[in-house]
Design an enzyme around this catalytic site. Structure first.
Site, PDB file in Angstrom:
ATOM      1  N   SER A 119      40.438  36.021  34.873  1.00  0.00           N
ATOM      2  CA  SER A 119      40.138  35.526  36.129  1.00  0.00           C
ATOM      3  C   SER A 119      41.115  36.077  37.025  1.00  0.00           C
ATOM      4  CB  SER A 119      40.140  34.068  36.109  1.00  0.00           C
ATOM      5  OG  SER A 119      38.880  33.684  35.676  1.00  0.00           O
ATOM      6  N   THR A 120      40.805  37.097  37.836  1.00  0.00           N
ATOM      7  CA  THR A 120      41.606  38.186  38.370  1.00  0.00           C
ATOM      8  C   THR A 120      41.159  38.487  39.787  1.00  0.00           C
ATOM      9  OG1 THR A 120      41.676  39.062  36.152  1.00  0.00           O
ATOM     10  CG2 THR A 120      42.269  40.572  37.910  1.00  0.00           C
ATOM     11  N   THR A 121      42.124  38.990  40.614  1.00  0.00           N
ATOM     12  CA  THR A 121      41.754  39.379  41.965  1.00  0.00           C
ATOM     13  C   THR A 121      42.561  40.601  42.358  1.00  0.00           C
ATOM     14  OG1 THR A 121      41.320  38.563  44.221  1.00  0.00           O
ATOM     15  CG2 THR A 121      43.416  37.923  43.199  1.00  0.00           C
ATOM     16  N   THR A 144      46.329  38.314  37.987  1.00  0.00           N
ATOM     17  CA  THR A 144      45.411  37.459  37.242  1.00  0.00           C
ATOM     18  C   THR A 144      46.126  36.250  36.669  1.00  0.00           C
ATOM     19  OG1 THR A 144      43.780  37.378  35.467  1.00  0.00           O
ATOM     20  CG2 THR A 144      45.744  38.709  35.061  1.00  0.00           C
ATOM     21  N   ALA A 176      38.812  42.910  39.607  1.00  0.00           N
ATOM     22  CA  ALA A 176      38.854  41.794  38.678  1.00  0.00           C
ATOM     23  C   ALA A 176      37.765  42.018  37.644  1.00  0.00           C
ATOM     24  CB  ALA A 176      38.620  40.486  39.442  1.00  0.00           C
TER      25      ALA A 176
END
Length: 488
Positions: free
Chosen positions: A311-313, A330, A391
């Site tokens: 769960s990443t940006t 993340t 992500a």
């Protein structure tokens, strides 16, 4: 007024925070840091102070550098069982693990402080001010974040503390709800004024360690005290007249992207879906236990590439002075462990099957995890042309690969390159969005799993680009995860 630059990010407020810094005269790293700190509030399920990441910086007239502040393996010892959670993406499901034993040594506070000290031109307090204000006054939940709250509810609300921090009147935030986080505001303010020390050798780090240990994890105070951001030399690969810089070992994603691009370089100038999948399959086949074991050895990237080829940006930023910055962070999906009074939701990176397929205990204490995250910069004649990252867990490398191919080989601007339908190869199956050329894949004997519509399963790719002919800037925000672009 001349263009100052562009920021692409996973939320409109994240992109705007970075763009405002560019407008005020900051460089691309300043902008990326302001955006990153805003993302801690605007995208709380994807990143956080308990997360890790990487920042790739290409300064004008200087050698590029990759700052590694990825999550590290904690101490070994007795641990409680991991808790399994299945997330449903609609047309695919994925298994994750949470709980105290999934918590690794976080790196975001150290990374922010190090990047600001090395490359910043604006005081960290000024960069943090918009994020602090947003956390205290609240932000309105948009449709993309509401969907993430729904998707990640089994993790976000796994403990009494996480429910107390994130739920509104006992329910997940819905579109239009205003969300505040006073603990996070205080934590960002402390980072901006005192630096990273409180989070590693001070009372914040002590509180986090004690909380995790009491619940069966192994994140010791000594693990935090030993943590530091590490500078690394980026991996470089030529691709159709450009040079691509990306994340080096011990990260896995950048090296596999570079390998796939090198394979495609040998073929047609405009690879089709079948060629993309073939390159993905070959790269994926290299991700063996031996590959992961050798990632930490000096010179492994050169040896790996040369032996096969002869769960990443995310936030992407470019400025008019020639700076380029690509930063991916993340929290995994979060462990469910929220430490009261610290603003920290500890990551679950030790429970990520993509990163630890044989079990987290195989990583020695202090080792950086072999992430798929791959902040990337494409150079044309030595000048930054495209900044991209994504992500999406194991889909990160396929998303970035396709955006680069779309931009370079198909001549797409950043937004169409990001919008274009995607595919992903894994475990003998091609996952595909509507619009992918299925005929060539079926002719090649591929098994396809079709999604009914564009889906966040395929990542959240944010891209910034500079048009050297005009000096103008544009970008691509991924609609799959509510991405946004602000050019100034």
């Amino acid at each position: 007024m001349a263009s100052r630059g562009v920021v692409a990010a996973g939320h409109p407020l994240t992109a705007q925070a970075g763009a405002d810094i560019l407008r005020a005269g900051g460089n691309a790293v300043d902008a990326a840091l302001a955006a990153l700190m805003m993302s801690l509030m605007a995208e709380p399920l994807l990143t956080g102070l308990g997360a890790g990441g990487y920042m790739l910086v290409a300064p004008p007239g200087r050698e590029p550098v990759l700052l590694d502040f990825m999550v590290a393996s904690p101490s070994h010892g007795d641990r409680s069982p991991l808790d399994a959670v299945v997330l449903d993406f609609g047309d695919a499901v994925q298994l994750f693990h949470i709980g105290a034993s999934s918590c690794g040594v976080y790196g975001v506070p150290a990374g922010i402080a190090e990047a600001s000290a090395r490359f910043g031109s604006v005081p960290l307090r000024d960069l943090a001010a918009p994020a602090i204000k947003a956390a205290r006054e609240g932000i309105v939940t948009n449709a993309s974040q509401a969907l993430l709250w729904q998707l990640l509810a089994p993790i976000a609300f796994a403990t009494p503390e996480s429910r107390a921090r994130y739920q509104l009147d006992g329910a997940a935030p819905r579109e239009g709800d205003v969300v505040r986080d006073l603990d996070l505001a205080d934590a960002i303010e402390r980072l901006a004024s005192e630096g990273a020390a409180p989070f590693y050798t001070g009372e914040v780090g002590a509180a986090v360690s004690d909380w995790v240990l009491e619940r069966g994890g192994t994140l010791a105070r000594a693990d935090l005290a030993a943590y530091a951001t590490l500078p690394r030399e980026p991996v470089r690969v030529r691709y159709h007249g450009r040079e691509v810089l990306t994340n080096p070992p011990p990260s896995a994603g950048g090296l596999l992207i570079a390998y796939a691009l090198a394979l495609l370089e040998r073929g047609a100038n405009k690879p089709d879906s079948a060629a993309l999948v073939a390159a993905m399959e070959t790269a994926q086949a290299e991700r063996t236990d031996a590959f992961l074991d050798h990632l930490h050895e000096p010179g492994f990237a050169d040896t790996f590439m040369s032996s096969r080829l002869g769960s990443t940006t995310h936030v992407s930023a470019l400025d008019a002075d020639g700076w380029a910055c690509s930063v991916t962070t993340t929290n995994g999906e979060g462990s469910g462990l929220v430490v009261p009074g610290t603003g920290i939701h500890v990551n679950n990176m030790m429970g990520e099957q993509d990163l630890s397929p044989a079990g987290w205990f195989t990583h020695p204490p202090g080792r950086r995890l072999p992430s798929m995250m791959a902040p990337t910069i494409v150079l044309e004649d030595g000048r930054p042309e495209l900044v991209v990252g994504s992500a999406g867990s194991n889909r990160i490398r396929s998303a970035i690969l396709q955006v680069i191919v779309n931009a370079i080989d198909h001549g797409m601007d950043a937004q169409p390159a990001v919008d274009a339908p995607r595919l992903h190869f894994e475990d003998g199956l091609v996952y595909a969005e509507p619009g992918i050329d299925g005929a060539s894949l079926e002719a090649a004997g591929r098994s396809l799993a079709w999604f009914r519509e564009r889906n966040l399963f395929f990542g959240g790719c944010q891209a910034a680009e500079r048009h050297h002919g005009t000096g103008s800037f544009s970008g691509g925000g991924d609609p799959r995860r509510g991405g946004a672009v602000v050019a100034v």
